[in-house]
Design an enzyme around this catalytic site. Sequence first.
Site, short mmCIF file in Angstrom:
data_model
loop_
_atom_site.label_atom_id
_atom_site.label_comp_id
_atom_site.label_asym_id
_atom_site.label_seq_id
_atom_site.Cartn_x
_atom_site.Cartn_y
_atom_site.Cartn_z
N HIS A 356 -10.24 39.81 50.24
CA HIS A 356 -9.82 38.75 51.15
C HIS A 356 -10.38 37.37 50.80
CE1 HIS A 356 -8.18 36.95 54.60
NE2 HIS A 356 -9.14 37.15 55.47
N TYR A 507 -11.45 37.07 68.51
CA TYR A 507 -11.02 36.18 67.42
C TYR A 507 -9.64 36.58 66.93
CZ TYR A 507 -10.87 34.39 62.57
OH TYR A 507 -10.50 33.80 61.39
N THR A 520 -7.16 29.81 57.00
CA THR A 520 -6.88 30.18 58.39
C THR A 520 -7.82 29.42 59.31
OG1 THR A 520 -8.44 32.05 58.39
CG2 THR A 520 -6.15 32.51 57.74
#
Length: 696
Positions: A356, A507, A520
């Site tokens: 990621h 979140y 993001t």
Amino acid sequence: MDYETSNSTACPTAASPPGHTFANQHNLPKLPIPPLDATCKRYLTALRGLQDDKEHAATLRAVQAFLDGEGPKDRDEILSPRNTMVLYRSHHFFLPLLVSPFRSYIEEFWYENYLSHSDPLVLALNPFLVLENNPIADRSSQLPRAAALIISSLASAHDLRKGLLEPDTARGRTLDMDQYTRLFGTARIPTECGCKMVVNNAARHIVILRRGQFYWFDALDEENRPLLTEREVLHNLQAICKDADKIPITEAARMAIGVFTTENRKTWSSLRRDLSQDTANAACLRIVDDALFVVCLDDAAPGRDGVGAPSQNGENGEDLAALCNNFLCGTYQLHEGVQFQIIVCADGTAGINYEHAAIDGHTVLRFVSDVVADGLMRFVHLINPSGSAPTLFHAPLSPHPKSHKPLKSAPNDHTTKPLISSESLHGSCDTSPSKLMWTLTPAIRNGIRHAEMRLGDLICQSDCQALEFNGYGKNFIMSYNFSPDAFVQMAFQAVYFGLYGKTECTYEPVMMKAFLHGRTEGIRTVQPQSVDFTKTFFSECSPEEKIHKLCKACERHVQLIKECSQGLGQDSNNWLQTPESLPAIFADPGWSILNTSILCTSNNGNPALRLRGFGPIAAGGYGIACIIKENGISIVASSKHLQTRRFLDTLEEYLLEVQRTLIQLHRSSNECPAPFVDHVSVFHESKSGRQTNHRD
């Protein structure tokens, strides 16, 4: 943090190739920095539902001191054109802003945050995707499906490198394409103090894993054209499986080098250094690091092998928990190293596990969607080769592919080392599969055993469960004028409150690719309206009042998404900090509360995906990924030592209860009045007064 591209100096992004794909990069706006007072206001709003009155009063004082004291002054200096320094809170270092190679003020912090992570990446940072089953019977078994995915992935790499890939768009706006430069040929290499990311723009080969054994073959030529047909790829995979399956599973486990990547970064760095002392091992590591991508051919079908308790939500008795756990932390995966791994189980179930740090879910989702669509188009072309069936990609077959050759290893000698020369790595193409032969010293063998033990402990601590809810989906939710994402987010908060009797920090990421090098922004979904709703839902209030509160909470969530997508969130903004001292706002308990996401959630998907998931980011929390489909909702939840199955079962009950309430209220508000009887005992319709023979 270190970030490199092959044959170039260190830089934060791989070089963008020319062409249509990256033509709009220079037109994208930079991520804005909102006014400090607005950021602090959003910060306080996000904390209001997570603190009692006394705690919130203390946070108010810390925020006001920040605004009245060093905060605004330092903020003005940061925004001033004369300023050349910006401070990131993570490691308290300075970065020259005016000469920085980073295009977004948050970019350096992002990489520093992810690549300095020292704990094992498995279960913590790598998300996974499970594809829908292949509707084409001839391509639904393991090796044909893997071959089809490989061919389409190679075509995607060709179009990307040639600049032929269509740019991403959203609501008519062109999105940033920078992350695609790290989709192929990218490796995460461990060091003593974290990791470095290396991009090989010239990567042309792929690596195949089977039973912990590594194989590789060239797949693209110097013009990035595929070197093999789908049939030839299938032949290679068949040869690899035949060779790997000769090794007893216990012996294969003792040689499973890939398990090292699940270790602590410092431990893996030390083991990698020991491995590299041998020249053959060093060459093998280079082959893995430089690969376009890795394909994992699992010799098990976790969803159907009877491992664990079969889930009632799976199709035909599937064990969805075992299936998700395999894609999240299966021992054949690399978990880091090359950027992503295509995983195909023995029954043909396929998915992806990806790293990621360099790419977000939106980028991987686009890749997956394209690959699945291309596979279907190729099948149509096979049915009617003389027709005008379109193709998604524009990758012609290389004019000089080599025919299939036998596997280059001795038939009965698994210690033979095939020649690995610089010519085979960088010179002429060789499409026949070769096995990577590792020299395993006693210390390395001990390291494999210890890493496997620690990985087993991590897996035993984790619980990953899935729910394929078929009661309703996006169509039903939108018919009642709710945002599907907001509706599901309120469901997560309500279920947690119902089970634990309290509200915790939640979140949700929102895509920021409308900005140059955007990643993001974090939506702190707990707001005063959502807290009001969860308390009302579990009270004795009327159904009308509960739905009214749900509407208000969803409206606030939609507003939050709009603000964050415009660069007006508070998370990224709060990562900037003053150099002289630590302001009280960062020492206040509220800062810790808002940075401990007990519910880490994500909503993303399309028809190509069946399931997606990731591990929790807080020790006492849940990682929740959902795909809101037309007529269903797929949810994967994970946790450590928590009742994950109970959470999903309660979520299913909540979704059904809200559905019943909505339908009941709709019917009651639209119920036809009963007919009336006139003075001569004749029935009439209540609305029109017309005579009727119906009495109901």
